[in-house]
Design a protein around this motif. Structure first.
Motif, PDB file in Angstrom:
ATOM      1  N   ILE A 162     -21.569  54.294 -67.636  1.00 17.47           N
ATOM      2  CA  ILE A 162     -21.850  55.800 -67.413  1.00 17.47           C
ATOM      3  C   ILE A 162     -22.748  56.644 -68.319  1.00 17.47           C
ATOM      4  O   ILE A 162     -23.855  57.189 -67.929  1.00 17.47           O
ATOM      5  CB  ILE A 162     -20.527  56.855 -67.044  1.00 17.47           C
ATOM      6  CG1 ILE A 162     -19.822  56.175 -65.897  1.00 17.47           C
ATOM      7  CG2 ILE A 162     -20.869  58.293 -67.118  1.00 17.47           C
ATOM      8  CD1 ILE A 162     -18.526  56.914 -65.491  1.00 17.47           C
ATOM      9  N   ILE A 163     -22.394  56.560 -69.343  1.00 15.60           N
ATOM     10  CA  ILE A 163     -23.208  57.078 -70.624  1.00 15.60           C
ATOM     11  C   ILE A 163     -24.354  56.474 -70.847  1.00 15.60           C
ATOM     12  O   ILE A 163     -25.753  57.298 -70.679  1.00 15.60           O
ATOM     13  CB  ILE A 163     -22.476  56.935 -72.106  1.00 15.60           C
ATOM     14  CG1 ILE A 163     -21.177  57.601 -72.145  1.00 15.60           C
ATOM     15  CG2 ILE A 163     -23.450  57.435 -73.163  1.00 15.60           C
ATOM     16  CD1 ILE A 163     -20.181  57.451 -73.355  1.00 15.60           C
ATOM     17  N   ILE A 164     -24.737  55.116 -70.577  1.00 19.17           N
ATOM     18  CA  ILE A 164     -26.065  54.584 -70.777  1.00 19.17           C
ATOM     19  C   ILE A 164     -26.824  55.028 -69.514  1.00 19.17           C
ATOM     20  O   ILE A 164     -28.097  55.524 -69.501  1.00 19.17           O
ATOM     21  CB  ILE A 164     -26.043  52.912 -70.589  1.00 19.17           C
ATOM     22  CG1 ILE A 164     -25.453  52.614 -72.113  1.00 19.17           C
ATOM     23  CG2 ILE A 164     -27.311  52.495 -70.339  1.00 19.17           C
ATOM     24  CD1 ILE A 164     -25.272  51.057 -71.874  1.00 19.17           C
ATOM     25  N   THR A 165     -26.246  55.161 -68.180  1.00 21.97           N
ATOM     26  CA  THR A 165     -26.772  55.681 -67.084  1.00 21.97           C
ATOM     27  C   THR A 165     -27.649  56.982 -67.177  1.00 21.97           C
ATOM     28  O   THR A 165     -28.712  57.317 -66.848  1.00 21.97           O
ATOM     29  CB  THR A 165     -25.952  55.560 -65.762  1.00 21.97           C
ATOM     30  OG1 THR A 165     -25.442  53.959 -65.770  1.00 21.97           O
ATOM     31  CG2 THR A 165     -26.873  55.986 -64.517  1.00 21.97           C
ATOM     32  N   ILE A 166     -26.579  57.922 -67.796  1.00 16.25           N
ATOM     33  CA  ILE A 166     -27.090  59.547 -67.854  1.00 16.25           C
ATOM     34  C   ILE A 166     -28.063  59.446 -68.714  1.00 16.25           C
ATOM     35  O   ILE A 166     -29.137  60.146 -68.711  1.00 16.25           O
ATOM     36  CB  ILE A 166     -25.730  60.209 -68.559  1.00 16.25           C
ATOM     37  CG1 ILE A 166     -24.737  60.316 -67.270  1.00 16.25           C
ATOM     38  CG2 ILE A 166     -26.072  61.517 -68.871  1.00 16.25           C
ATOM     39  CD1 ILE A 166     -23.567  60.953 -67.840  1.00 16.25           C
ATOM     40  N   VAL A 167     -27.984  58.538 -70.064  1.00 12.24           N
ATOM     41  CA  VAL A 167     -29.201  58.712 -70.887  1.00 12.24           C
ATOM     42  C   VAL A 167     -30.504  58.263 -70.644  1.00 12.24           C
ATOM     43  O   VAL A 167     -31.341  58.848 -70.639  1.00 12.24           O
ATOM     44  CB  VAL A 167     -28.792  57.962 -72.175  1.00 12.24           C
ATOM     45  CG1 VAL A 167     -30.089  57.782 -73.329  1.00 12.24           C
ATOM     46  CG2 VAL A 167     -27.372  58.540 -72.942  1.00 12.24           C
ATOM     47  N   VAL A 168     -30.384  57.242 -69.950  1.00 11.52           N
ATOM     48  CA  VAL A 168     -31.840  56.625 -69.389  1.00 11.52           C
ATOM     49  C   VAL A 168     -32.302  57.480 -68.326  1.00 11.52           C
ATOM     50  O   VAL A 168     -33.569  57.864 -68.319  1.00 11.52           O
ATOM     51  CB  VAL A 168     -31.537  55.059 -68.852  1.00 11.52           C
ATOM     52  CG1 VAL A 168     -32.923  54.790 -68.034  1.00 11.52           C
ATOM     53  CG2 VAL A 168     -31.216  54.363 -69.838  1.00 11.52           C
ATOM     54  N   ILE A 169     -31.484  57.925 -67.311  1.00 12.54           N
ATOM     55  CA  ILE A 169     -32.097  58.667 -66.095  1.00 12.54           C
ATOM     56  C   ILE A 169     -32.439  60.232 -66.728  1.00 12.54           C
ATOM     57  O   ILE A 169     -33.427  60.510 -66.475  1.00 12.54           O
ATOM     58  CB  ILE A 169     -30.981  58.871 -65.012  1.00 12.54           C
ATOM     59  CG1 ILE A 169     -30.900  57.515 -64.404  1.00 12.54           C
ATOM     60  CG2 ILE A 169     -31.597  59.933 -64.202  1.00 12.54           C
ATOM     61  CD1 ILE A 169     -29.878  57.674 -63.385  1.00 12.54           C
ATOM     62  N   GLY A 170     -31.636  60.513 -67.736  1.00  8.57           N
ATOM     63  CA  GLY A 170     -32.072  61.980 -68.205  1.00  8.57           C
ATOM     64  C   GLY A 170     -33.248  61.953 -69.042  1.00  8.57           C
ATOM     65  O   GLY A 170     -33.854  62.866 -68.878  1.00  8.57           O
ATOM     66  N   ILE A 171     -33.667  60.768 -69.789  1.00  6.44           N
ATOM     67  CA  ILE A 171     -34.653  60.691 -70.478  1.00  6.44           C
ATOM     68  C   ILE A 171     -36.048  60.888 -69.679  1.00  6.44           C
ATOM     69  O   ILE A 171     -36.810  61.589 -70.067  1.00  6.44           O
ATOM     70  CB  ILE A 171     -34.982  59.622 -71.300  1.00  6.44           C
ATOM     71  CG1 ILE A 171     -33.794  59.849 -72.568  1.00  6.44           C
ATOM     72  CG2 ILE A 171     -36.158  59.331 -72.139  1.00  6.44           C
ATOM     73  CD1 ILE A 171     -33.587  58.539 -73.727  1.00  6.44           C
ATOM     74  N   TYR A 172     -36.010  59.779 -68.773  1.00  8.08           N
ATOM     75  CA  TYR A 172     -37.233  59.745 -68.044  1.00  8.08           C
ATOM     76  C   TYR A 172     -37.555  61.015 -66.741  1.00  8.08           C
ATOM     77  O   TYR A 172     -38.733  61.310 -66.710  1.00  8.08           O
ATOM     78  CB  TYR A 172     -37.616  58.375 -67.277  1.00  8.08           C
ATOM     79  CG  TYR A 172     -36.974  57.778 -66.125  1.00  8.08           C
ATOM     80  CD1 TYR A 172     -37.023  58.429 -64.906  1.00  8.08           C
ATOM     81  CD2 TYR A 172     -35.616  57.013 -66.225  1.00  8.08           C
ATOM     82  CE1 TYR A 172     -36.357  58.143 -63.566  1.00  8.08           C
ATOM     83  CE2 TYR A 172     -35.120  56.480 -65.171  1.00  8.08           C
ATOM     84  CZ  TYR A 172     -35.673  56.981 -63.900  1.00  8.08           C
ATOM     85  OH  TYR A 172     -34.562  56.602 -62.788  1.00  8.08           O
ATOM     86  N   VAL A 173     -36.540  61.432 -66.302  1.00 10.34           N
ATOM     87  CA  VAL A 173     -36.575  62.541 -65.503  1.00 10.34           C
ATOM     88  C   VAL A 173     -36.968  63.819 -66.308  1.00 10.34           C
ATOM     89  O   VAL A 173     -37.897  64.664 -66.029  1.00 10.34           O
ATOM     90  CB  VAL A 173     -35.251  62.846 -64.754  1.00 10.34           C
ATOM     91  CG1 VAL A 173     -35.479  64.264 -64.119  1.00 10.34           C
ATOM     92  CG2 VAL A 173     -35.005  61.847 -63.962  1.00 10.34           C
ATOM     93  N   PHE A 174     -36.447  64.027 -67.672  1.00 10.60           N
ATOM     94  CA  PHE A 174     -36.724  65.020 -68.691  1.00 10.60           C
ATOM     95  C   PHE A 174     -38.315  65.169 -68.961  1.00 10.60           C
ATOM     96  O   PHE A 174     -38.901  66.110 -68.869  1.00 10.60           O
ATOM     97  CB  PHE A 174     -35.906  64.830 -69.928  1.00 10.60           C
ATOM     98  CG  PHE A 174     -36.315  65.836 -70.975  1.00 10.60           C
ATOM     99  CD1 PHE A 174     -35.591  67.340 -71.008  1.00 10.60           C
ATOM    100  CD2 PHE A 174     -37.420  65.628 -72.001  1.00 10.60           C
ATOM    101  CE1 PHE A 174     -36.029  68.187 -71.942  1.00 10.60           C
ATOM    102  CE2 PHE A 174     -37.455  66.608 -72.871  1.00 10.60           C
ATOM    103  CZ  PHE A 174     -37.021  67.806 -72.929  1.00 10.60           C
ATOM    104  N   LEU A 175     -38.752  63.741 -69.091  1.00  9.15           N
ATOM    105  CA  LEU A 175     -40.352  63.674 -69.187  1.00  9.15           C
ATOM    106  C   LEU A 175     -41.015  64.039 -68.255  1.00  9.15           C
ATOM    107  O   LEU A 175     -42.040  64.710 -68.417  1.00  9.15           O
ATOM    108  CB  LEU A 175     -40.527  62.358 -69.938  1.00  9.15           C
ATOM    109  CG  LEU A 175     -39.976  61.943 -71.041  1.00  9.15           C
ATOM    110  CD1 LEU A 175     -40.040  60.430 -71.769  1.00  9.15           C
ATOM    111  CD2 LEU A 175     -40.251  62.670 -72.410  1.00  9.15           C
TER     112      LEU A 175
END
Length: 499
Positions: A162-175
């Motif tokens: 769950i943590i990995i998924t949140i981090v990966v999606i969060g980064i590229y959507v944030f950008l």
């Protein structure tokens, strides 16, 4: 063998995550304004957007939830993947043109804003924005699917997944917001089409079953006597128990594509002239992807009946059983792409509830804030709220629900019941007015929750509750329009003339 699968999964997963982050960077280069973040307006061709919409419709539910249902319940559960793409694409025919045309003319960024403009009503916009927060159920189901993949294919703890998924999606959507969402989803959608076709071929050949397809059908009949291919319904089942329940499932999906994370994709296609091509390609891709449900039927014949697995984990378990390690790992990454392709679009839509529908349209007009400052704050809210919504979903996803396909419909049912009348009827009928839209929204919303929640009729099948909510919403819309307007009234005049 499992060690080899885990090794290959790490290799492919590293490549996949690296590619998603690269697309995030490319999306950032295209994102200069809050409108870029929200819609990527008129930037992509019909094939690209068709892959994006189809991938968004499919999600982790189609690639893990539906095979899980067919594995647990048998052939009658295939009504779901058979009917939902038909209903969804049919619904698009009613409102896709209106969303694109008026979205470009008025600069609308979200479905709540579109409906608010259509009926000249801030109340409708705000109420729909609040209702759209129900998309968080959808995000939760995607995080569960992704974490399950990490757990089974890579040997990671469920919570770490769950943590990995949140981090990966969060980064590229944030950008890159919508640009990153669209570019990543197009690639993910192509992978999803590939894996769905692979599953169809494996089912048709009876891969993993000695004796091939004929023996597979015999095993299904033996191991699921209540759900073999001769059974159309499951007596007493809350979702597949009768033709009426199946029809409600069909009806519930008619407004499916008006969900905020799907409806705003029509604004990203380059031109109104591309809409026919977009709908054609979407029909093709959206019909192929649900064939993943056959993977659950194949698993009935392949996996040992004594195998103790959670239903939604059947696809990665099947892959490790019938494919060599490197191929099982590659296909597992493709399944993960199905999860992320929906999650990122959902998150972008949720951020726009705060940034667009509440901040830009409700707060800024009541202040003396300069346009430049408001634009800067709106883009910041869009980006930083990405992690807010992902973390909230992650907290709930920590304890996974039994069936993803059913859990995510708790939120979807509320959204489609509220929007069916105002959007579907209102897109077709110029006579529809603000009063009928507000009444319809209230009726559909109340009906859905009254039917579904324990204090009402306590129908635990969200598809049936949503189907009845959609029928009530559209019926009330028609009746109230007839009562509160005159023949020949055109309540789209102000909307059409707005510049």
């Amino acid at each position: 063998m499992m060690d080899s699968v885990i090794m290959w999964s790490w290799i492919f997963m590293s490549i996949f995550i690296g590619a998603m982050l690269v697309f995030g960077y490319l999306g950032m280069k295209k994102t200069h304004t809050s409108d870029d973040f929200a819609t990527a307006r008129s930037s992509y061709g019909p094939v690209t957007i068709a892959l994006v919409i189809s991938a968004g419709i499919a999600s982790g539910s189609t690639f893990m939830g539906m095979p899980g249902l067919s594995y647990a319940l048998g052939a009658p559960s295939l009504w779901y993947p058979l009917l939902y793409p038909v209903a969804t694409v049919f619904g698009m025919l009613f409102f896709a043109k209106a969303i694109k045309e008026y979205g470009d003319k008025l600069g609308t960024r979200t479905i709540p804003e579109f409906i608010g403009n259509r009926y000249n009503s801030n109340i409708l916009r705000l109420v729909l924005a609040v209702i759209s927060i129900l998309l968080i159920f959808y995000v939760i189901s995607q995080l569960v699917a992704a974490a399950t993949m990490f757990q089974i294919m890579m040997g990671l703890d469920y919570g770490v997944g769950i943590i990995i998924t949140i981090v990966v999606i969060g980064i590229y959507v944030f950008l890159g917001g919508s640009h990153s969402d669209i570019m990543t989803d197009a690639v993910q959608g192509a992978l999803m089409v590939l894996i769905a076709l692979t599953v169809v071929v494996c089912f048709a050949l009876g891969v993993g079953v000695e004796g091939g397809f004929g023996e597979l059908i015999d095993r299904i009949t033996e191991r699921r006597p209540e759900g073999h291919f001769g059974q159309l319904f499951i007596p007493g089942d809350e979702t597949y128990g009768s033709i009426w329940l199946v029809l409600l499932l069909l009806i519930a999906h008619l407004p499916f594509a008006v969900q905020p994370h799907l409806g705003n994709k029509f604004m990203a296609v380059r031109s109104n002239k591309d809409l026919k091509k977009l709908l054609m390609f979407t029909t093709i891709f959206a019909t192929i992807l649900p064939l993943m449900g056959l993977g659950g039927m194949l698993a009935i014949g392949v996996l040992d009946p004594s195998t103790d697995i959670r239903a939604d984990a059947v696809i990665p378990t099947l892959f490790t059983e019938i494919f060599p390690p490197f191929l099982a790992a590659f296909l597992a990454v493709a399944v993960l792409s199905a999860v992320m392709s929906t999650s990122d679009g959902l998150v972008v839509s949720l951020t726009q509830i705060l940034a667009n529908d509440i901040f830009r349209l409700s707060i800024v007009p009541r202040t003396k804030m300069s346009e430049e400052k408001a634009e800067k704050y709106e883009l910041a809210i869009s980006r930083y709220s990405t992690f807010l919504f992902l973390m909230l979903a992650g907290i709930v996803a920590w304890n996974p629900p039994e069936f993803l396909s059913i859990f995510m419909w708790i939120g979807i049912g509320g959204i489609v019941s509220a929007t069916a009348g105002p959007l579907v009827v209102g897109s077709l009928w110029k006579r529809a007015n603000r009063t009928s839209a507000i009444t319809s929204l209230a009726a559909g919303t109340i009906a859905y929750w009254f039917i579904y929640l324990p204090f009402g009729l306590d129908v635990s099948n969200p598809f049936a509750a949503a189907g009845m909510g959609v029928i009530i919403s559209m019926a009330v819309m028609v009746i109230m329009t007839l009562v509160t307007s005159k023949p020949g009234d055109n309540n789209l005049v102000q909307f059409e003339d707005a510049q």
